[in-house]
Scaffold this motif. Structure first.
Motif, mmCIF file in Angstrom:
data_model
loop_
_atom_site.group_PDB
_atom_site.id
_atom_site.type_symbol
_atom_site.label_atom_id
_atom_site.label_comp_id
_atom_site.label_asym_id
_atom_site.label_seq_id
_atom_site.Cartn_x
_atom_site.Cartn_y
_atom_site.Cartn_z
ATOM 1 N N GLN A 3 -54.256 43.284 -134.319
ATOM 2 C CA GLN A 3 -53.507 42.907 -133.122
ATOM 3 C C GLN A 3 -53.442 44.075 -132.162
ATOM 4 O OE1 GLN A 3 -49.859 40.205 -133.028
ATOM 5 N NE2 GLN A 3 -48.879 42.203 -132.932
ATOM 6 N N SER A 4 -53.722 43.821 -130.903
ATOM 7 C CA SER A 4 -53.648 44.871 -129.893
ATOM 8 C C SER A 4 -52.249 44.935 -129.290
ATOM 9 C CB SER A 4 -54.658 44.617 -128.766
ATOM 10 O OG SER A 4 -55.977 44.818 -129.206
ATOM 11 N N VAL A 5 -51.770 46.154 -129.073
ATOM 12 C CA VAL A 5 -50.518 46.383 -128.356
ATOM 13 C C VAL A 5 -50.861 46.760 -126.932
ATOM 14 C CG1 VAL A 5 -48.466 47.809 -128.188
ATOM 15 C CG2 VAL A 5 -49.258 47.048 -130.424
ATOM 16 N N ILE A 6 -50.227 46.118 -125.984
ATOM 17 C CA ILE A 6 -50.578 46.274 -124.571
ATOM 18 C C ILE A 6 -49.405 46.851 -123.804
ATOM 19 C CG2 ILE A 6 -51.320 45.070 -122.477
ATOM 20 C CD1 ILE A 6 -52.350 42.830 -124.458
ATOM 21 N N ARG A 7 -49.718 47.809 -122.942
ATOM 22 C CA ARG A 7 -48.752 48.350 -121.991
ATOM 23 C C ARG A 7 -49.357 48.200 -120.599
ATOM 24 N NH1 ARG A 7 -46.253 47.859 -125.988
ATOM 25 N NH2 ARG A 7 -45.209 49.470 -127.227
ATOM 26 N N PHE A 8 -48.574 47.726 -119.652
ATOM 27 C CA PHE A 8 -49.085 47.568 -118.288
ATOM 28 C C PHE A 8 -48.007 47.957 -117.288
ATOM 29 C CE2 PHE A 8 -47.406 43.485 -119.687
ATOM 30 C CZ PHE A 8 -46.639 43.047 -118.628
ATOM 31 N N GLY A 9 -48.433 48.342 -116.099
ATOM 32 C CA GLY A 9 -47.452 48.770 -115.116
ATOM 33 C C GLY A 9 -48.014 48.821 -113.714
ATOM 34 N N GLU A 69 -58.562 38.945 -130.257
ATOM 35 C CA GLU A 69 -59.409 37.963 -129.577
ATOM 36 C C GLU A 69 -58.674 37.196 -128.482
ATOM 37 O OE1 GLU A 69 -58.084 36.120 -133.576
ATOM 38 O OE2 GLU A 69 -58.667 38.089 -132.775
ATOM 39 N N ARG A 70 -57.368 37.394 -128.346
ATOM 40 C CA ARG A 70 -56.609 36.671 -127.324
ATOM 41 C C ARG A 70 -56.047 37.598 -126.235
ATOM 42 N NH1 ARG A 70 -53.142 31.671 -129.390
ATOM 43 N NH2 ARG A 70 -53.937 30.924 -127.385
ATOM 44 N N VAL A 71 -56.464 38.859 -126.275
ATOM 45 C CA VAL A 71 -55.967 39.820 -125.285
ATOM 46 C C VAL A 71 -56.364 39.410 -123.872
ATOM 47 C CG1 VAL A 71 -56.186 42.177 -124.434
ATOM 48 C CG2 VAL A 71 -55.789 41.761 -126.866
ATOM 49 N N GLY A 72 -57.609 39.034 -123.681
ATOM 50 C CA GLY A 72 -58.069 38.635 -122.353
ATOM 51 C C GLY A 72 -57.277 37.470 -121.804
ATOM 52 N N GLU A 73 -57.015 36.487 -122.647
ATOM 53 C CA GLU A 73 -56.242 35.323 -122.222
ATOM 54 C C GLU A 73 -54.810 35.716 -121.862
ATOM 55 O OE1 GLU A 73 -54.852 30.941 -123.987
ATOM 56 O OE2 GLU A 73 -56.046 32.313 -125.221
ATOM 57 N N ALA A 74 -54.206 36.565 -122.677
ATOM 58 C CA ALA A 74 -52.831 36.989 -122.403
ATOM 59 C C ALA A 74 -52.742 37.738 -121.077
ATOM 60 C CB ALA A 74 -52.313 37.864 -123.542
ATOM 61 N N MET A 75 -53.678 38.631 -120.838
ATOM 62 C CA MET A 75 -53.660 39.398 -119.585
ATOM 63 C C MET A 75 -53.899 38.496 -118.386
ATOM 64 S SD MET A 75 -52.727 42.400 -120.261
ATOM 65 C CE MET A 75 -52.951 42.974 -118.573
ATOM 66 N N ALA A 76 -54.727 37.473 -118.544
ATOM 67 C CA ALA A 76 -54.972 36.542 -117.441
ATOM 68 C C ALA A 76 -53.702 35.776 -117.094
ATOM 69 C CB ALA A 76 -56.100 35.576 -117.823
ATOM 70 N N VAL A 77 -52.948 35.374 -118.112
ATOM 71 C CA VAL A 77 -51.693 34.653 -117.856
ATOM 72 C C VAL A 77 -50.686 35.571 -117.165
ATOM 73 C CG1 VAL A 77 -49.732 33.496 -118.936
ATOM 74 C CG2 VAL A 77 -52.047 33.066 -119.772
ATOM 75 N N ILE A 78 -50.581 36.807 -117.632
ATOM 76 C CA ILE A 78 -49.658 37.763 -117.013
ATOM 77 C C ILE A 78 -50.020 37.979 -115.548
ATOM 78 C CG2 ILE A 78 -48.938 40.190 -116.997
ATOM 79 C CD1 ILE A 78 -49.196 40.073 -120.107
ATOM 80 N N ALA A 79 -51.311 38.196 -115.272
ATOM 81 C CA ALA A 79 -51.757 38.415 -113.894
ATOM 82 C C ALA A 79 -51.474 37.193 -113.028
ATOM 83 C CB ALA A 79 -53.250 38.744 -113.876
ATOM 84 N N GLU A 80 -51.679 36.007 -113.590
ATOM 85 C CA GLU A 80 -51.430 34.780 -112.835
ATOM 86 C C GLU A 80 -49.959 34.653 -112.453
ATOM 87 O OE1 GLU A 80 -51.729 29.904 -113.403
ATOM 88 O OE2 GLU A 80 -52.620 31.260 -114.888
ATOM 89 N N GLU A 81 -49.071 34.966 -113.381
ATOM 90 C CA GLU A 81 -47.646 34.863 -113.093
ATOM 91 C C GLU A 81 -47.196 35.901 -112.068
ATOM 92 O OE1 GLU A 81 -45.583 32.408 -113.902
ATOM 93 O OE2 GLU A 81 -47.466 31.570 -114.651
ATOM 94 N N VAL A 82 -47.759 37.104 -112.151
ATOM 95 C CA VAL A 82 -47.444 38.129 -111.151
ATOM 96 C C VAL A 82 -47.880 37.655 -109.769
ATOM 97 C CG1 VAL A 82 -48.062 40.440 -110.337
ATOM 98 C CG2 VAL A 82 -47.483 40.086 -112.753
ATOM 99 N N ASN A 83 -49.105 37.159 -109.669
ATOM 100 C CA ASN A 83 -49.620 36.712 -108.369
ATOM 101 C C ASN A 83 -48.837 35.513 -107.844
ATOM 102 O OD1 ASN A 83 -51.673 38.651 -108.188
ATOM 103 N ND2 ASN A 83 -53.066 37.430 -109.445
ATOM 104 N N ARG A 84 -48.449 34.608 -108.728
ATOM 105 C CA ARG A 84 -47.684 33.432 -108.299
ATOM 106 C C ARG A 84 -46.311 33.832 -107.780
ATOM 107 N NH1 ARG A 84 -44.884 28.994 -110.779
ATOM 108 N NH2 ARG A 84 -44.860 30.047 -112.811
ATOM 109 N N LEU A 85 -45.713 34.834 -108.406
ATOM 110 C CA LEU A 85 -44.394 35.283 -107.965
ATOM 111 C C LEU A 85 -44.484 35.983 -106.615
ATOM 112 C CD1 LEU A 85 -41.496 35.195 -108.890
ATOM 113 C CD2 LEU A 85 -41.868 37.319 -110.151
ATOM 114 N N VAL A 86 -45.573 36.736 -106.394
ATOM 115 C CA VAL A 86 -45.765 37.380 -105.095
ATOM 116 C C VAL A 86 -45.983 36.332 -104.004
ATOM 117 C CG1 VAL A 86 -47.274 38.870 -103.734
ATOM 118 C CG2 VAL A 86 -46.660 39.519 -106.067
ATOM 119 N N ALA A 87 -46.806 35.326 -104.300
ATOM 120 C CA ALA A 87 -47.164 34.329 -103.295
ATOM 121 C C ALA A 87 -46.018 33.380 -102.968
ATOM 122 C CB ALA A 87 -48.378 33.534 -103.774
ATOM 123 N N ASP A 88 -45.313 32.923 -103.991
ATOM 124 C CA ASP A 88 -44.322 31.868 -103.784
ATOM 125 C C ASP A 88 -42.877 32.308 -103.987
ATOM 126 O OD1 ASP A 88 -46.543 30.205 -103.466
ATOM 127 O OD2 ASP A 88 -46.588 29.713 -105.603
#
Length: 427
Positions: free
Chosen positions: A252-258, A324-343
């Motif tokens: 399992q990968s541990v992810i930090r983002f900022g 194997e699900r890191v890419g999917e998780a990051m895509a969801v996080i990015a989508e929610e960030v962008n949606r919050l900025v837009a709307d």
């Protein structure tokens, strides 16, 4: 006046914090409470791990761990025995911008507690045996952490985000840097940081203001004014848009983002705080928790928080998922960030966030120790003690326009620095 004879008849409330005029010129705040015959003291000195000498990261944390390892004519064992005999709790800690500590004691033992605190601050021994014992403990911990994906992801994140800056160094140091710290380094750092002119203090408990002022003079009055700190330049989160991998053989990968943040003293901090609650700070109710965990089962935990240092601020996020699900998780996080900025959030989301943040604020003041630490943090940030009474009104006043402004300043175009420790795919 003997501290054991002092008490008031006022319930403990942080809103009742009053300044104390100590002869040593210390900035101190006092909340009187006779409910339990105890006194809790919190204090913080300007200057922390960002002041570590070049190549000797971990020096401030070593200093904090050694302050109660013998002082004056008491070696480490004798000092600890004095504390234990009276059930006095004394501890020290170091962060990026400060070295601080706390003291908790029964009122009847307060005079002895203050005496021991004064010794630890003004006359730490830094005995060779104590230094080597603490060094060995720190090094053992650092070696163990080399296989901890959470620690390694965090370290890499800060190294990339603040490259070449004091905040980019690990506060606890490395095996090499801790091994290089000498007694002279500790003595020099103590002289620069631990001074009465650089300290903020708060006390809560069964003690009157007059007795507290005398106690503060005894605890801090023998300290020098403090030395000159190295200026820490302001810095923004760097490497935005980059993704880094720390290779660890774990399933399992541990992810930090900022991304960019807003400091506590900025007028837009409160709107950013509410925004963060909607995005990832609201635990079970946040968008990231709902989308990443509840709807897709990608992670057990996911969230964000606002980080405000003296010279930097950021929104800092975390999660962990199968490689194997890191890419999917990051895509969801990015989508929610962008949606919050837009709307932005819905009106209902915004109101729920404000209701929670105002209703839960009092939970941070439910013990004397918590009150003391909160007061010291407010003093350290220079917010003014009326911040406690103003804070909920500021949260309640946040509008959709405030949220949009905060989102532009923090989430921006949605790009972030992200680090995964593990063997992620699709990252």
């Amino acid at each position: 006046m003997d501290l054991a004879e002092t008490a008031t008849r006022t319930e403990a409330s942080p809103a009742q914090a009053l300044p104390v005029a100590a002869a040593a010129g210390i900035e101190a705040w006092h909340v009187a409470s006779p409910v339990v015959p105890m006194v809790a003291l919190a204090f913080t000195f300007e200057g922390g791990a960002a002041q570590d000498p070049e190549g000797k990261a971990g020096c401030a944390q070593m200093l904090a761990r050694l302050l109660d390892e013998g002082a004056g004519d008491l070696d480490s064992d004798a000092f600890q025995e004095r504390l234990a005999a009276r059930a006095i709790e004394l501890s020290f800690h170091a962060g990026p911008d400060a070295v601080g500590g706390s003291l908790k004691t029964l009122v009847k033992h307060a005079d002895e507690a203050v005496e021991l605190l004064a010794l630890a601050l003004a006359k730490p021994r830094f005995d060779a045996s104590a230094i080597e014992r603490v060094r060995a403990q720190v090094v053992a911990g650092l070696r163990y952490q080399q296989n901890d994906p959470g620690v390694m992801a965090s370290r890499r994140f800060f190294r990339e985000a603040f490259s070449g800056h004091p905040y980019g160094r690990p506060s606890s140091g490395t095996v090499e840097s801790v091994s290089a710290i000498t007694r002279d380094d500790l003595v020099a750092m103590h002289a620069r940081i631990v001074g009465r002119g650089a300290v903020k203090v708060a006390a809560v408990g069964a003690i009157e203001a007059e007795a507290l002022a005398a106690a503060l003079d005894r605890a801090f009055g023998a300290l020098p004014e403090a030395g000159t700190l190295t200026p820490v330049p302001r810095v923004e989160v760097g490497a935005i848009g980059r993704r880094e991998v720390v290779d660890l053989d774990v399933p399992q990968s541990v992810i930090r983002f900022g991304m960019a943040g807003i400091p506590w003293r900025d007028p837009d901090f409160i709107p950013a705080y509410v925004l963060n609650h909607v995005l990832g700070g609201g635990s079970f109710t946040s968008r990231l928790f709902q989308e990443v965990r509840e709807k897709r089962g990608l992670a057990y935990s996911v969230g964000t928080s606002l980080v405000s240092h003296r010279s930097a601020a950021m929104i800092w996020g975390y999660t962990a998922t199968k490689n194997e699900r890191v890419g999917e998780a990051m895509a969801v996080i990015a989508e929610e960030v962008n949606r919050l900025v837009a709307d932005g959030p819905s009106d209902e989301e915004l109101q729920k966030a404000k209701d929670y943040l105002t209703g839960s604020y009092a939970l941070g003041f439910d013990t004397s120790t918590k009150i003391a630490h909160q007061l010291v943090q407010i003093a350290f940030e220079g917010l003014g003690m009326d911040y406690i009474t103003r804070r909920n009104a500021m949260v309640s006043a946040v509008t959709q326009a405030d949220i949009r402004r905060a989102a532009e300043r923090t989430l921006g175009d949605g790009r972030m620095l992200a680090v995964a420790a593990g063997r992620p795919t699709g990252f």
